[in-house]
Scaffold this active site. Structure first.
Site, PDB file in Angstrom:
ATOM      1  N   ASN A 213       0.851  -1.192   0.000  1.00  0.00           N
ATOM      2  CA  ASN A 213       0.000   0.000   0.000  1.00  0.00           C
ATOM      3  C   ASN A 213       0.887   1.243   0.000  1.00  0.00           C
ATOM      4  O   ASN A 213       1.813   1.345   0.796  1.00  0.00           O
ATOM      5  CB  ASN A 213      -0.859  -0.038   1.279  1.00  0.00           C
ATOM      6  CG  ASN A 213      -2.063   0.868   1.232  1.00  0.00           C
ATOM      7  OD1 ASN A 213      -2.768   0.911   0.221  1.00  0.00           O
ATOM      8  ND2 ASN A 213      -2.321   1.585   2.314  1.00  0.00           N
ATOM      9  N   HIS A 249      -5.363   9.625  -1.226  1.00  0.00           N
ATOM     10  CA  HIS A 249      -5.649  10.870  -0.498  1.00  0.00           C
ATOM     11  C   HIS A 249      -5.409  12.011  -1.486  1.00  0.00           C
ATOM     12  O   HIS A 249      -4.294  12.187  -1.970  1.00  0.00           O
ATOM     13  CB  HIS A 249      -4.701  11.039   0.697  1.00  0.00           C
ATOM     14  CG  HIS A 249      -4.879   9.988   1.743  1.00  0.00           C
ATOM     15  ND1 HIS A 249      -6.019   9.914   2.523  1.00  0.00           N
ATOM     16  CD2 HIS A 249      -4.094   8.973   2.150  1.00  0.00           C
ATOM     17  CE1 HIS A 249      -5.906   8.891   3.360  1.00  0.00           C
ATOM     18  NE2 HIS A 249      -4.749   8.295   3.147  1.00  0.00           N
ATOM     19  N   GLU A 280      -7.609   4.435   0.447  1.00  0.00           N
ATOM     20  CA  GLU A 280      -7.800   5.471   1.471  1.00  0.00           C
ATOM     21  C   GLU A 280      -8.314   6.767   0.848  1.00  0.00           C
ATOM     22  O   GLU A 280      -7.803   7.853   1.119  1.00  0.00           O
ATOM     23  CB  GLU A 280      -6.477   5.727   2.218  1.00  0.00           C
ATOM     24  CG  GLU A 280      -5.856   4.460   2.787  1.00  0.00           C
ATOM     25  CD  GLU A 280      -4.615   4.719   3.650  1.00  0.00           C
ATOM     26  OE1 GLU A 280      -4.313   5.874   3.979  1.00  0.00           O
ATOM     27  OE2 GLU A 280      -3.942   3.714   3.990  1.00  0.00           O
ATOM     28  N   ASP A 282      -9.907  10.111  -0.081  1.00  0.00           N
ATOM     29  CA  ASP A 282     -10.573  11.322   0.396  1.00  0.00           C
ATOM     30  C   ASP A 282     -10.149  12.462  -0.523  1.00  0.00           C
ATOM     31  O   ASP A 282      -9.080  12.423  -1.117  1.00  0.00           O
ATOM     32  CB  ASP A 282     -10.307  11.632   1.884  1.00  0.00           C
ATOM     33  CG  ASP A 282      -8.851  11.544   2.313  1.00  0.00           C
ATOM     34  OD1 ASP A 282      -7.948  11.658   1.439  1.00  0.00           O
ATOM     35  OD2 ASP A 282      -8.601  11.380   3.519  1.00  0.00           O
TER      36      ASP A 282
HETATM   37  C1  XIL Z   1      -4.099   7.988   9.803  1.00  0.00           C
HETATM   38  C2  XIL Z   1      -5.322   7.977  10.709  1.00  0.00           C
HETATM   39  O1  XIL Z   1      -6.457   8.322   9.950  1.00  0.00           O
HETATM   40  C3  XIL Z   1      -5.137   8.931  11.848  1.00  0.00           C
HETATM   41  O2  XIL Z   1      -6.209   8.815  12.783  1.00  0.00           O
HETATM   42  C4  XIL Z   1      -3.820   8.650  12.562  1.00  0.00           C
HETATM   43  O3  XIL Z   1      -3.605   9.641  13.523  1.00  0.00           O
HETATM   44  C5  XIL Z   1      -2.667   8.646  11.584  1.00  0.00           C
HETATM   45  O4  XIL Z   1      -2.943   7.723  10.540  1.00  0.00           O
HETATM   46  N1  XIL Z   1      -1.915   6.674   5.411  1.00  0.00           N
HETATM   47  C6  XIL Z   1      -2.273   5.529   6.055  1.00  0.00           C
HETATM   48  C7  XIL Z   1      -3.246   5.595   7.178  1.00  0.00           C
HETATM   49  O5  XIL Z   1      -1.896   4.437   5.626  1.00  0.00           O
HETATM   50  O6  XIL Z   1      -3.033   4.588   8.106  1.00  0.00           O
HETATM   51  C8  XIL Z   1      -3.230   6.938   7.842  1.00  0.00           C
HETATM   52  O7  XIL Z   1      -4.235   6.972   8.833  1.00  0.00           O
HETATM   53  C9  XIL Z   1      -3.391   8.035   6.823  1.00  0.00           C
HETATM   54  C10 XIL Z   1      -2.284   8.029   5.817  1.00  0.00           C
END
Ligand code: XIL
Length: 456
Positions: A213, A249, A280, A282
């Site tokens: 990932n 993201h 992930e 957003d």
């Molecule tokens: C983030 C969480 O959403 C937060 O609550 C935590 O403080 C930090 O991690 N990449 C990832 C996720 O693989 O696990 C992360 O999640 C966001 C970025």
């Protein structure tokens, strides 16, 4: 429980929405065709119909109302934090399973897929004494291998039966660079930590899909190219990587890619022979801050991401990193907190679906074939079998007639009537002669199965 309302630009009238959006009842003929764009279906119903997963994260801080949304609108669950090494074991070997257990049980109770996030992540949320424990060992490499083995064994031992897909390694590459990020695993083991991690995971979880990932800051980018090279080389060296997770993201302050670029980049990764998920997703509203209709623009971008994934057959699922805008990590993580509120998700703070919801659903629907189209396909196929002399006798004409009639009924969403016709079609196909009798009967039966005709 939220229902789709006309708010936020969705076209479905609020009064009928609750009835239309009752969960897809199994044990009944389908009530609507979720493969049609604009169908009044939830994302979850549409994703099931399309054979893909659409998930969101679970955390123990979520309210009952948020959990209800999760169960109703999504098909897959990722623990936001609870399964990370340093969250489940704040100190090496010191496990507290309560939060992860709760999330795993939630997924199971609601028939949702569980993604295991994440086994080896060197960036953050590690046991506070991991680095010191390894450094203090006479043979740091051996100690790190041992600790990885113990941790993976603990996690897969406890959750392996429920986890369909593991993020075995998270974020191996430098933030914006093209080389492996320096971290506790690389320090102790060198680049071999990747191969070791996947080999361990494969031995412990032979049936699970194993993912690497990674996050990307922009598309296209040298980092994406480096990710392809890394995965390609590892696989060529026999490392059992089944899939690549693109976090997705769409942070504030970094430019947004267009749809064609996203599809092209996903295809380039898929060409390595791996599955892909967007793990992930957003989309910060910062990007649309100057637009007269930011919600519509955000919806269009969500639609582009999802349709880019749907256009690439190996892209099998998408997970949004949150459920509703009031609870997004972007609002707390520097520097993205500077753009707060990022409002990057599919539901607003009142837990109402935003326009992006419908855009996502309609993009997912493009992966599925509408029942009517499927029926016309069967109709044409039976015709071809007859012309080729593989299906003979007077009942072939009956079979074609009733399938054609069923297609027309499916267009009018008369599902029960269509089922009756198709049952006659199966009988008629079986009364025919020639080598393609079974093939024709099976094609019609497959359509009946999709419609759940026998579950009335
Ligand atoms: C983030 C969480 O959403 C937060 O609550 C935590 O403080 C930090 O991690 N990449 C990832 C996720 O693989 O696990 C992360 O999640 C966001 C970025």
């Amino acid at each position: 429980m939220a229902s789709i309302s006309a708010r936020g630009g969705l076209l479905v009238a609020a009064a009928t929405a609750a009835a239309l959006l009752a969960p897809a009842v199994s044990g009944a003929i389908v009530a609507r065709d979720c493969a049609r764009p604009g169908a009044a279906c939830t994302i979850a119903e549409t994703a099931r119909r399309a054979g893909v997963h659409f998930g969101a994260i679970a955390s123990t801080g979520q309210s009952d109302a948020e959990r209800a949304l999760l169960a109703e609108h999504f098909t897959s669950v990722t623990a936001e934090n609870a399964m990370k090494w340093g969250e489940i074991a704040p100190r090496v070997g010191n496990y507290g399973f309560a939060d992860a257990d709760e999330i795993a049980a939630f997924a199971e109770t609601n028939g949702m897929r569980l993604r295991g996030h994440t086994l080896a992540w060197g960036v953050m949320q590690m046991p506070s004494d991991l680095a010191s424990t390894v450094a203090a060992a006479a043979d740091p490499a051996a100690r790190m291998s041992e600790l990885l083995g113990e941790h993976f064994g603990t996690m897969v031992g406890r959750y392996g039966a429920r986890v369909a897909q593991w993020d075995v390694v998270n974020e191996p590459l430098e933030v914006a660079g093209t080389v492996l990020a320096k971290n506790v695993f690389l320090d102790a083991l060198g680049p071999g930590y990747l191969g070791l991690s996947f080999a361990l995971a494969r031995a412990l979880a032979p049936g699970a899909s194993l993912y690497l990932n990674e996050y990307v800051l922009s598309w296209p980018s040298p980092k994406l190219a480096a990710l392809r090279t890394l995965v390609g080389n590892l696989r060529a060296g026999g490392v059992p990587i089944d899939g690549v997770g693109i976090q997705g993201h769409f942070y504030p302050f970094f430019p947004l890619p267009d749809r064609a670029t996203m599809e092209q980049e996903l295809r380039a990764i898929a060409d390595l022979g791996v599955e892909i998920e967007i793990t992930e997703l957003d989309v910060s509203s910062w990007h649309f801050r100057d637009d007269p209709d930011p919600l519509a623009r955000q919806a269009a971008f969500f639609g582009d991401v999802v349709s880019a994934c749907m256009a690439v057959p190996s892209c099998r699922g998408i997970t949004t990193w949150g459920i509703q805008d009031g609870d997004s990590w972007l609002d707390h993580a520097p520097p993205f907190d500077l753009a707060a509120p990022n409002d990057p998700l599919l539901f607003d703070r009142d837990l109402e679906p935003k326009p992006a919801y419908a855009a996502v659903r309609d993009a997912i629907a493009t992966r599925a074939v509408p029942f009517e189209d499927e029926a016309w396909g069967v109709f044409r196929r039976v015709g071809k079998l007859r012309r080729d002399g593989l299906l003979r006798g007077p009942s072939v004409r009956t079979a074609r007639r009733v399938v054609r009639r069923a297609a027309q009924m499916l267009r009018a969403e008369r599902f029960a009537d269509a089922c009756d016709r198709l049952a006659r079609g199966v009988r008629a196909a079986n009364e025919a002669t020639g080598p393609a009798v079974a093939e024709a009967a099976e094609a019609i039966t497959a359509l009946r199965l999709g419609l759940r005709c026998d579950e009335a």
